[in-house]
Design an enzyme around this catalytic site. Structure first.
Site, PDB file in Angstrom:
ATOM      1  N   LYS A  51      23.200   3.502  52.725  1.00 41.85           N
ATOM      2  CA  LYS A  51      22.651   4.302  51.619  1.00 41.85           C
ATOM      3  C   LYS A  51      23.589   4.236  50.418  1.00 41.85           C
ATOM      4  CE  LYS A  51      20.168   7.398  54.754  1.00 41.85           C
ATOM      5  NZ  LYS A  51      20.184   8.657  55.528  1.00 41.85           N
ATOM      6  N   GLN A  95      23.806  13.976  56.220  1.00 40.84           N
ATOM      7  CA  GLN A  95      23.299  13.112  57.291  1.00 40.84           C
ATOM      8  C   GLN A  95      23.135  13.902  58.587  1.00 40.84           C
ATOM      9  OE1 GLN A  95      22.218  10.028  56.852  1.00 40.84           O
ATOM     10  NE2 GLN A  95      21.713   9.691  58.999  1.00 40.84           N
ATOM     11  N   ASP A 118      16.151  14.535  50.537  1.00 39.58           N
ATOM     12  CA  ASP A 118      15.695  14.243  51.891  1.00 39.58           C
ATOM     13  C   ASP A 118      14.418  15.002  52.238  1.00 39.58           C
ATOM     14  OD1 ASP A 118      16.827  12.390  53.539  1.00 39.58           O
ATOM     15  OD2 ASP A 118      18.516  13.642  54.131  1.00 39.58           O
TER      16      ASP A 118
HETATM   17  N1  GUN Z   1      19.205  11.011  60.242  1.00 33.87           N
HETATM   18  C1  GUN Z   1      18.252  10.120  60.594  1.00 33.87           C
HETATM   19  N2  GUN Z   1      17.375   9.966  59.586  1.00 33.87           N
HETATM   20  C2  GUN Z   1      17.790  10.770  58.587  1.00 33.87           C
HETATM   21  C3  GUN Z   1      17.287  11.052  57.285  1.00 33.87           C
HETATM   22  O1  GUN Z   1      16.278  10.530  56.818  1.00 33.87           O
HETATM   23  N3  GUN Z   1      17.994  11.940  56.563  1.00 33.87           N
HETATM   24  C4  GUN Z   1      19.101  12.543  57.045  1.00 33.87           C
HETATM   25  N4  GUN Z   1      19.735  13.416  56.266  1.00 33.87           N
HETATM   26  N5  GUN Z   1      19.595  12.321  58.237  1.00 33.87           N
HETATM   27  C5  GUN Z   1      18.932  11.431  59.000  1.00 33.87           C
END
Ligand code: GUN
Length: 283
Positions: A51, A95, A118
Site C-alpha cells: 500500500k 491494518q 477503509d
Molecule cells: N486486513 C485485511 N484486509 C484489510 C483491509 O482492507 N483494511 C485493513 N485495514 N486491514 C485489512
C-alpha cells in the site's frame, strides 16, 4: 472468461494518478495516507508495504506508523487522534487484524469518518446500510468495480455471498443489495452450502478457506468472484474456489492472484484521493 482484476485495477490507478496531479496543480493539495501497523504479522507487513509503495508511486504522501506488539490501547487511540487532527493526513489505514490485546472496535470507531478510507468505522458502515455510502470498504468496492467493468447485470439476479466478515462479506452483501440483486448470505453454519451456491448468478466467495467452492457447486454460466487469499504448502497463492473445476462451469471467474487482490489496493488509493478532495473543500 477470466476477469482480469489487474487490468481493472490499472485503469482505476491511472484515474487516481491523474486526479492526484489535478489536485496538486489546482489546489496545492498532496493527498496523504497514514498507514498504521502494530505487531509482526507477516501478511499484514506485506500488505502495508505494498500500500505504501503504491501510494508513493501515485504521488501520495504515505507516512507509516509501525509499532511492536506491546503498544497500549491508550497510545494507539492517541495516535489516531493526532492523525485525525493532522491536515496533511487525509486517509487513515489501521491494518487489521490488530493484536488480541487491543480493542479493534474502539480503534475503528475513533477514526474520523472523513478520513476513513477503509470504510470500516461504524459511521461508514451505517451509511452503507442506510444506502447513503460515504467511504466503501476497499475489497467489496473492488468486487463491484470488476463486475461493472465487465458489464455484469445485477438487477434482479441471484447473488450469493459466502462469508460474513465486517471487512468483506457484510458490506459486499449491502452493495449487491443496493444494485437490486437478491442476496443470500452463507457462512460457516450454513447447512447446505451447495444448495445455495447452485442458485447463484453471482457467487462471491470470502470464506477464508481454500477449496470451499468446487465446480459442481456452481451454476453453469455464473459469475464467480473469489476474494480468498490462501497460501499453499509450496508457498504459492490460491483463492477460496477450486479454479480448474470452477472455471469450466462459470461464465466468468476472478483468478488468484490477479483478481480481487489488486483491486483492494486500487480502491484504497481511490478512496484516499476522494477523501483529500472532500477535505480540501472544507479547509
Ligand atoms: N486486513 C485485511 N484486509 C484489510 C483491509 O482492507 N483494511 C485493513 N485495514 N486491514 C485489512
Amino acid at each position: 472468461m477470466i476477469l482480469d482484476g489487474k487490468a481493472v485495477a490499472q485503469k482505476v490507478l491511472d484515474e487516481v494518478r491523474a486526479g492526484v496531479v489535478r489536485l496538486k496543480e489546482t489546489r496545492g493539495i498532496t493527498p496523504g495516507l497514514a498507514a498504521v501497523l502494530i505487531g509482526e504479522d507477516p501478511a499484514s507487513k506485506v500488505y502495508v508495504g505494498s500500500k505504501k509503495r503504491m501510494a508513493a508511486s501515485l504521488g501520495l504522501a504515505s507516512p507509516d506508523y509501525l509499532f511492536p506488539e506491546g503498544l497500549a490501547q491508550r497510545e494507539l487511540l492517541d495516535l489516531v487522534d493526532r492523525l485525525n487532527a493532522d491536515p496533511a493526513v487525509h486517509g487513515i489505514l489501521v491494518q487489521l487484524p490488530l493484536p488480541k490485546t487491543l480493542d479493534e472496535d474502539e480503534v475503528m470507531a475513533r477514526i474520523a469518518p472523513a478520513k476513513d478510507v477503509d470504510g470500516l468505522t461504524p459511521t461508514s458502515l451505517g451509511r452503507l446500510l442506510a444506502g447513503a455510502p460515504g467511504m466503501v470498504p476497499c475489497t467489496p468496492a473492488g468486487c463491484l468495480e470488476i463486475l461493472d467493468h465487465y458489464g455484469a447485470e445485477l438487477k434482479g439476479a441471484e447473488a450469493v455471498v459466502i462469508g460474513r466478515s465486517r471487512l468483506v462479506g457484510k458490506p459486499l452483501a449491502q452493495l449487491l443489495l443496493a444494485r437490486h440483486a437478491t442476496v443470500t448470505m452463507c457462512h460457516t453454519r450454513t447447512r447446505d452450502l451447495a444448495f445455495h451456491t447452485r442458485r447463484a448468478d453471482f457467487l462471491c466467495v470470502a470464506a477464508g478457506r481454500a477449496g470451499v467452492v468446487t465446480g459442481d457447486m456452481v451454476k453453469p454460466g455464473a459469475w464467480v468472484i473469489d476474494v480468498g487469499v490462501n497460501r499453499r504448502a509450496d508457498g504459492t497463492l490460491t483463492g477460496d474456489v477450486d479454479f480448474p473445476s470452477v472455471s469450466q462451469r462459470a461464465h466468468a471467474v476472478t483468478p488468484v492472484p490477479g483478481g480481487v487482490g489488486p483491486m483492494t489496493i486500487a480502491m484504497l488509493m481511490k478512496n484516499t484521493l476522494l477523501a483529500a478532495e472532500r477535505q480540501g473543500r472544507t479547509q
